[in-house]
Design a protein around this motif. Structure first.
Motif, PDB file in Angstrom:
ATOM      1  N   GLN A 231       0.846  -1.190   0.000  1.00  0.00           N
ATOM      2  CA  GLN A 231       0.000   0.000   0.000  1.00  0.00           C
ATOM      3  C   GLN A 231       0.886   1.247   0.000  1.00  0.00           C
ATOM      4  OE1 GLN A 231      -2.569  -0.394   3.403  1.00  0.00           O
ATOM      5  NE2 GLN A 231      -3.734  -2.071   2.492  1.00  0.00           N
ATOM      6  N   LEU A 232       0.576   2.179  -0.888  1.00  0.00           N
ATOM      7  CA  LEU A 232       1.385   3.405  -1.007  1.00  0.00           C
ATOM      8  C   LEU A 232       0.860   4.445  -0.019  1.00  0.00           C
ATOM      9  CD1 LEU A 232       1.471   3.418  -4.908  1.00  0.00           C
ATOM     10  CD2 LEU A 232       3.174   2.449  -3.337  1.00  0.00           C
ATOM     11  N   SER A 233       1.079   4.154   1.266  1.00  0.00           N
ATOM     12  CA  SER A 233       0.420   4.926   2.324  1.00  0.00           C
ATOM     13  C   SER A 233       1.250   6.076   2.882  1.00  0.00           C
ATOM     14  CB  SER A 233       0.021   3.983   3.465  1.00  0.00           C
ATOM     15  OG  SER A 233       1.149   3.248   3.904  1.00  0.00           O
ATOM     16  N   ASN A 234       2.471   6.259   2.388  1.00  0.00           N
ATOM     17  CA  ASN A 234       3.260   7.426   2.798  1.00  0.00           C
ATOM     18  C   ASN A 234       4.310   7.731   1.729  1.00  0.00           C
ATOM     19  OD1 ASN A 234       5.632   5.791   3.323  1.00  0.00           O
ATOM     20  ND2 ASN A 234       4.719   5.206   5.275  1.00  0.00           N
ATOM     21  N   ASN A 235       4.988   8.840   1.881  1.00  0.00           N
ATOM     22  CA  ASN A 235       5.949   9.283   0.858  1.00  0.00           C
ATOM     23  C   ASN A 235       7.104   8.295   0.672  1.00  0.00           C
ATOM     24  OD1 ASN A 235       4.506  11.578   0.285  1.00  0.00           O
ATOM     25  ND2 ASN A 235       5.590  12.839   1.789  1.00  0.00           N
ATOM     26  N   LYS A 236       7.540   7.697   1.783  1.00  0.00           N
ATOM     27  CA  LYS A 236       8.653   6.740   1.684  1.00  0.00           C
ATOM     28  C   LYS A 236       8.256   5.552   0.807  1.00  0.00           C
ATOM     29  CE  LYS A 236       9.195   3.464   4.655  1.00  0.00           C
ATOM     30  NZ  LYS A 236       9.369   2.679   5.893  1.00  0.00           N
TER      31      LYS A 236
ATOM     32  N   PHE B 275       5.795   5.436  -1.407  1.00  0.00           N
ATOM     33  CA  PHE B 275       5.546   5.886  -2.782  1.00  0.00           C
ATOM     34  C   PHE B 275       6.869   5.997  -3.535  1.00  0.00           C
ATOM     35  CE2 PHE B 275       4.027   8.445  -6.280  1.00  0.00           C
ATOM     36  CZ  PHE B 275       2.722   7.991  -6.453  1.00  0.00           C
ATOM     37  N   ASP B 276       7.870   6.543  -2.863  1.00  0.00           N
ATOM     38  CA  ASP B 276       9.199   6.670  -3.475  1.00  0.00           C
ATOM     39  C   ASP B 276       9.788   5.283  -3.757  1.00  0.00           C
ATOM     40  OD1 ASP B 276      11.717   8.285  -4.130  1.00  0.00           O
ATOM     41  OD2 ASP B 276      12.459   6.947  -2.564  1.00  0.00           O
ATOM     42  N   ARG B 277       9.574   4.343  -2.832  1.00  0.00           N
ATOM     43  CA  ARG B 277      10.059   2.983  -3.048  1.00  0.00           C
ATOM     44  C   ARG B 277       9.398   2.372  -4.281  1.00  0.00           C
ATOM     45  NH1 ARG B 277       9.029  -0.937   1.773  1.00  0.00           N
ATOM     46  NH2 ARG B 277      10.669   0.317   2.741  1.00  0.00           N
ATOM     47  N   GLY B 278       8.102   2.620  -4.416  1.00  0.00           N
ATOM     48  CA  GLY B 278       7.368   2.118  -5.576  1.00  0.00           C
ATOM     49  C   GLY B 278       7.907   2.685  -6.878  1.00  0.00           C
TER      50      GLY B 278
ATOM     51  N   ASN C 130      12.967  -0.021 -16.636  1.00  0.00           N
ATOM     52  CA  ASN C 130      14.057   0.730 -17.277  1.00  0.00           C
ATOM     53  C   ASN C 130      13.566   2.072 -17.820  1.00  0.00           C
ATOM     54  OD1 ASN C 130      16.716   1.131 -18.060  1.00  0.00           O
ATOM     55  ND2 ASN C 130      16.401   0.213 -20.091  1.00  0.00           N
ATOM     56  N   ILE C 131      12.862   2.807 -16.950  1.00  0.00           N
ATOM     57  CA  ILE C 131      12.370   4.145 -17.303  1.00  0.00           C
ATOM     58  C   ILE C 131      12.932   5.146 -16.304  1.00  0.00           C
ATOM     59  CG2 ILE C 131      10.264   3.322 -18.422  1.00  0.00           C
ATOM     60  CD1 ILE C 131       8.747   3.778 -15.834  1.00  0.00           C
ATOM     61  N   ASN C 132      12.742   6.460 -16.571  1.00  0.00           N
ATOM     62  CA  ASN C 132      13.283   7.450 -15.646  1.00  0.00           C
ATOM     63  C   ASN C 132      12.314   7.689 -14.475  1.00  0.00           C
ATOM     64  OD1 ASN C 132      11.380   9.559 -16.316  1.00  0.00           O
ATOM     65  ND2 ASN C 132      12.573   9.955 -18.175  1.00  0.00           N
ATOM     66  N   TYR C 133      12.830   8.382 -13.483  1.00  0.00           N
ATOM     67  CA  TYR C 133      12.089   8.579 -12.231  1.00  0.00           C
ATOM     68  C   TYR C 133      10.765   9.313 -12.477  1.00  0.00           C
ATOM     69  CZ  TYR C 133      11.329   9.622  -7.262  1.00  0.00           C
ATOM     70  OH  TYR C 133      10.803   9.710  -5.993  1.00  0.00           O
TER      71      TYR C 133
END
Length: 272
Positions: free
Chosen positions: A226-231, A233-236, A245-248
């Protein structure tokens, strides 16, 4: 077979109050080092129980942990981490503790001594043969847990346990017992120490292995988290950067659109 509570036997150390902090830490650490080796010896038992859990969960069943005190809290901790980590329903892995939610933070006197409340607590979830119940008790003698498993057995519900004493009453009533024998605690009888660590390690193994077998991990990544916080989401985003193989920035925009790492991988891989 005779039953001896090694978790209650006298500590191998004495005059703790006279030790320096460094001595205390060294001795506690030395005791802790023995726990993974004790878990290793129980791995055949752990594997047998996980195999049953996977079968039941794949067929639509649920996993219940039931315990008192530290043991109950550890079960609740493991259950509560499954939805955010693996994206599963809160109803898939459920932790119950003697004394109810109040007991998570504050001990409820004599709650663990009830021989009917454990089954009552399980019954509020309409438990059935489709489910698996694991009793957690370092001592292996907690009435709340033992009686609950006895009721489960009478209803043909698969039972397991995690205990730190050999041949305990809890092991005797469990169809798939796990016994991690850690020996006497540094502070005599304080089973939140080595016994608690052992239970946590086994719970990690159970839930992680079961979720991997339910395809909740891709490669070695938590693609359903679950993308429940910024950390997170960034990990995802970083997972997608590496996987596709795409950019951030591109990964970020795809994740913002789909809200799920696995969905982005599947859609992107299919050219959508």
């Amino acid at each position: 077979m005779t039953f001896t509570k090694t978790t209650e036997q006298d500590s191998n150390y004495n005059h703790l109050e006279k030790m320096t902090i460094n001595e205390l830490l060294t001795h506690i650490n030395n005791e802790d080092k023995t726990v993974p080796l004790a878990v290793e010896k129980a791995m055949p038992q752990i594997e047998n129980l996980i195999e049953q859990i996977v079968i039941k969960l794949k067929a639509g069943g649920r996993l219940f942990y039931i315990g008192a005190g530290t043991s109950g809290r550890l079960g609740i901790l493991d259950a509560s981490e499954c939805p955010p980590t693996f994206g599963v329903s809160h109803d898939l892995v459920i932790g119950l503790i003697a004394g109810g939610d109040t007991a998570i933070r504050k001990a409820v006197e004599f709650a663990e001594d009830s021989t009917n409340k454990g089954w009552e607590d399980l019954n509020t979830y309409n438990i059935s043969e489709k489910d698996v119940v694991i009793g957690i008790a370092a001592s292996g003698t907690t009435p709340y847990v033992i009686a609950a498993l006895e009721h489960c057995n009478s209803k043909k519900i698969i039972t397991g346990c995690i205990t730190c004493n050999k041949n305990s009453p809890l092991s005797q009533v469990s169809k798939y017992p796990i016994e991690v024998i850690v020996g006497p605690e540094f502070v005599t009888g304080s089973s939140r120490l080595k016994a608690g660590t052992a239970q946590k390690l086994v719970l990690n193994m159970i839930s992680t292995s079961a979720m991997i077998k339910l395809n909740k991990v891709k490669g070695n990544k938590m693609v359903d988290m679950q993308l429940s916080n910024n950390k997170l989401f960034d990990r995802g985003i970083r997972m997608l950067v590496k996987e596709l193989n795409i950019n951030y920035d591109e990964a970020q925009s795809l994740l913002e659109m789909h809200k799920n790492v696995r969905t982005v991988i599947q859609n992107y891989s299919h050219g959508n």
